[in-house]
Design an enzyme around this catalytic site. Structure first.
Site, PDB file in Angstrom:
ATOM      1  N   CYS A 195      41.277  64.378  27.692  1.00 47.42           N
ATOM      2  CA  CYS A 195      41.300  65.362  26.444  1.00 47.42           C
ATOM      3  C   CYS A 195      41.973  66.965  27.557  1.00 47.42           C
ATOM      4  O   CYS A 195      41.425  67.777  27.001  1.00 47.42           O
ATOM      5  CB  CYS A 195      39.978  65.653  26.256  1.00 47.42           C
ATOM      6  N   CYS A 210      34.736  84.355  13.184  1.00 54.44           N
ATOM      7  CA  CYS A 210      34.806  82.934  13.967  1.00 54.44           C
ATOM      8  C   CYS A 210      36.525  83.176  14.790  1.00 54.44           C
ATOM      9  O   CYS A 210      37.530  82.838  13.456  1.00 54.44           O
ATOM     10  CB  CYS A 210      34.294  82.318  13.960  1.00 54.44           C
TER      11      CYS A 210
END
Length: 379
Positions: A339, A12
């Site tokens: 964001c 990952c």
């Protein structure tokens, strides 16, 4: 730096900045947002707000993989194989324990993981939200209603096992996503247990229902709302009419509520609006109204402008129509929570009469290049 066996093994790489020391991560993000906002003025930059670098995520969005007897909860490889991330260091130990229970429940209730290649199986995702209290919202994203009876049959066992693991399932639901496409969840929700998850943020117990948006990082979200409240008190304390556009479950609106102030929150998600109203009623707050509508459409339909507009849009920003309306509106204050600083900069360029006077970086997403920026604009 945090240690992650999944990153080291190459399983990952979502946290692409793990090798970078945290102080350097924050400095680079600060330099990035300052560069983007530099053309629009010289605001007072507060010190970055930095929470913990691990154990901060309150949401686990786990793709179901593997087999019903040996399920994985995490991500999929490009070949469709499951990578189990139940012990991801971004989650708390309590979340780790809950994910172990949920993996066991997949087997107990015979929830066959969905296979992308064959388009067979039922369980697509397991979505878990953790409140500071240890309360959980658990959502099973299924292809059809076929497994619902089995989930109901074993629900008492799931609740008991989660309790033994140190958590309380305040909400358990099934989300139906029948389509074969890269969409996390569908529009239909079947609630099996409870109604709302209470997220205690500062002195406000925000109610979350299934499909309600809430910030990923509870501690940094609390800092964000405190900053908004303090900045407004200092610069716009006389604001009597406030709009909170893209209000979600009402975090900004509820923190800005004050005697003599009328605040309207606008959000396209009906579930989020129900959550916001529930919190306002529970707290006994007056002068608050929450409306289910598209933020831009609603704003452009109003006859006049308020004293303060709070915007907290998704990554795409507020866009040309709303930015143009704010520029023409005459509203003296805009508080922009972003964001995505690139769309923030684009929106600021469309509002030249509104200049940033204060700004702060909030490290909402450690180990990645993403962050939250709060900017106060004054006409």
């Amino acid at each position: 730096m945090i240690e992650c066996a999944h990153f080291e093994a190459g399983r990952c790489r979502s946290c692409s900045l793990i090798p970078v020391p945290r102080v350097e991560q924050v400095a680079d993000k600060g330099a990035h947002v300052r560069t983007l906002l530099e053309p629009f003025g010289s605001p007072e930059w507060l010190e970055p707000f930095v929470g913990p670098e691990a154990g901060f995520r309150n949401k686990a969005k786990m793709v179901a993989g593997g087999t019903v007897d040996s399920p994985t909860l995490g991500i999929l490889t490009p070949d469709g194989d499951g990578v189990d991330l139940r012990d991801c260091p971004l989650y708390t130990p309590r979340m780790h324990a809950a994910l172990e229970v949920l993996a066991g429940f997949v087997t107990l209730a015979r929830l066959v993981p969905y296979d992308l290649a064959t388009r067979r199986g039922e369980l697509k995702h397991v979505l878990v939200t953790e409140a500071p209290s240890g309360g959980l919202m658990v959502r099973f994203v299924l292809r059809s209603t076929e497994p619902v009876l089995r989930i109901r049959k074993h629900l008492a066992t799931l609740l008991a096992r989660l309790d033994e693991a140190g958590s309380t399932a305040e909400v358990v639901s099934v989300n139906l996503q029948p389509e074969h496409k890269a969409v996390l969840e569908g529009p239909d929700e079947v609630v099996l247990h409870g109604e709302t998850l209470t997220m205690q943020v500062n002195e406000v117990g925000l109610h979350l229902r299934p499909q309600s948006f809430f910030q990923t990082n509870t501690e940094v979200a609390a800092g964000l709302y405190r900053a908004a409240r303090d900045w407004v008190a200092e610069h716009a304390g006389d604001a009597r009419r406030v709009w909170d556009l893209y209000c979600g479950v009402g975090g900004f609106a509820l923190h800005l509520a004050a005697p003599g102030r009328r605040t309207t929150g606008v959000e396209v998600s009906a579930e989020a609006i129900v959550s916001a109203r529930t919190t306002a009623t529970e707290l006994g707050l007056s002068g608050l109204e929450f409306v289910t509508a598209d933020a831009t459409t609603w704003a452009l339909a109003q006859d006049d402008a308020p004293d303060l507009v709070v915007v907290n849009p998704p990554r795409r920003g507020i866009g040309a129509d709303l930015a143009g309306w704010l520029e023409r509106s005459g509203t003296p204050y805009v508080l922009y929570s972003s964001c995505n600083a690139q769309t923030l900069a684009r929106d600021l360029a469309a509002m030249p009469s509104l200049r940033p006077v204060r700004a702060q970086l909030l490290d909402m997403f450690p180990q990645t290049g993403h962050y939250e920026a709060l900017v106060l604009l004054v006409r």
